[in-house]
Scaffold this motif. Structure first.
Motif, PDB file in Angstrom:
ATOM      1  N   ASP A 172      -4.250   4.770  -1.469  1.00 53.86           N
ATOM      2  CA  ASP A 172      -2.999   5.364  -1.024  1.00 53.86           C
ATOM      3  C   ASP A 172      -2.732   6.674  -1.774  1.00 53.86           C
ATOM      4  OD1 ASP A 172      -0.326   5.059   0.425  1.00 53.86           O
ATOM      5  OD2 ASP A 172       0.300   5.347  -1.659  1.00 53.86           O
ATOM      6  N   LYS A 213       0.840  -1.213   0.000  1.00 54.39           N
ATOM      7  CA  LYS A 213       0.000   0.000   0.000  1.00 54.39           C
ATOM      8  C   LYS A 213       0.872   1.260   0.000  1.00 54.39           C
ATOM      9  CE  LYS A 213      -4.376   1.815   1.699  1.00 54.39           C
ATOM     10  NZ  LYS A 213      -5.612   1.490   2.440  1.00 54.39           N
ATOM     11  N   THR A 222      -5.335  -0.243  -4.109  1.00 50.12           N
ATOM     12  CA  THR A 222      -4.735  -0.022  -2.783  1.00 50.12           C
ATOM     13  C   THR A 222      -5.798   0.163  -1.703  1.00 50.12           C
ATOM     14  OG1 THR A 222      -4.540   2.393  -3.086  1.00 50.12           O
ATOM     15  CG2 THR A 222      -2.637   1.028  -3.730  1.00 50.12           C
ATOM     16  N   ALA A 275      -1.859  -1.232   4.925  1.00 48.78           N
ATOM     17  CA  ALA A 275      -0.512  -0.677   4.828  1.00 48.78           C
ATOM     18  C   ALA A 275       0.476  -1.467   5.675  1.00 48.78           C
ATOM     19  CB  ALA A 275      -0.518   0.786   5.268  1.00 48.78           C
TER      20      ALA A 275
END
Length: 220
Positions: free
Chosen positions: A192, A130, A170, A175
């Motif tokens: 992202d 991410k 994403t 993340a």
């Protein structure tokens, strides 16, 4: 590069909002600062003269790389955080490839590949983490897949579409790097912002973008 800077400034607030949800909140501000610094440098470039040499000791294609070099220098030298150096590395790699071979699809592919490798080496990111790599890797793959003789504009359009698909993807990722990795499920459903910056860069070949909304919405 002017269209890229125009896009970055137009969507600065949207990028900031995304980064407030999935990061440390400064990406839009940093990209906007880079765009302003790049504009100042672009304004100082000499006007291009067709067929002229850009200067003693430089190759015949070096002049076409000057806007990329100016923008790369702005991001590398004037912008803090992580986004400035990473975008600067990519732009620097593109500038070097264009200086060697001109604005061709092969040069754009080579420069994007070099930039991706440099960013992964410096930042340690991999696809699926991410980050902007999730948009840059698909863009690099699209350029590499372009048949020989593909006009650079068409190749960049394919790269931009691939990058924006990566941006949208994403939103489904968690993340694994940076401050966003500490936010856990709070980043779910949020694209992202760094990846969106890559979409802006490659999409700028077709013109400036005024809003992220159409690009972040799923097609159809």
């Amino acid at each position: 590069m002017r269209w890229f800077t125009e896009s970055a400034l137009a969507v600065e607030a949207e990028l900031t909002e995304l980064d407030q949800l999935a990061g440390d909140g400064d990406f839009g501000t940093n990209l906007g600062a880079g765009a302003r610094a790049a504009r100042r440098r672009l304004d100082r470039l000499p006007a291009a003269v067709p067929g002229s040499s850009p200067g003693p000791g430089s190759g015949p294609e070096a002049g076409s790389a000057l806007p990329l070099e100016a923008t790369a220098t702005a991001f590398l030298d004037e912008i803090g955080g992580t986004s400035g150096p990473l975008f600067g590395l990519l732009l620097q790699s593109l500038a070097a490839a264009v200086a060697e071979s001109g604005t061709t699809t092969a040069a754009l592919c080579e420069g994007t590949g070099r930039g991706l490798a440099a960013i992964r080496r410096v930042g340690g990111a991999a696809p699926g983490d991410k980050t902007l790599v999730d948009a840059l890797a698909p863009a690099a793959a699209a350029l590499a897949a372009a048949p020989p003789g593909t006009p650079p504009g068409r190749a960049l359009s394919a790269a931009a579409e691939a990058a924006w698909r990566g941006v949208r993807d994403t939103a489904r990722l968690r993340a694994r790097l940076g401050r966003a990795s500490y936010l856990g499920e709070r980043t779910a459903g949020v694209p992202d912002p760094g990846a969106a910056g890559i979409g802006l860069l490659y999409g700028a070949a077709e013109g400036p973008l005024g809003s992220l909304r159409s690009r972040l919405a799923a097609p159809g």
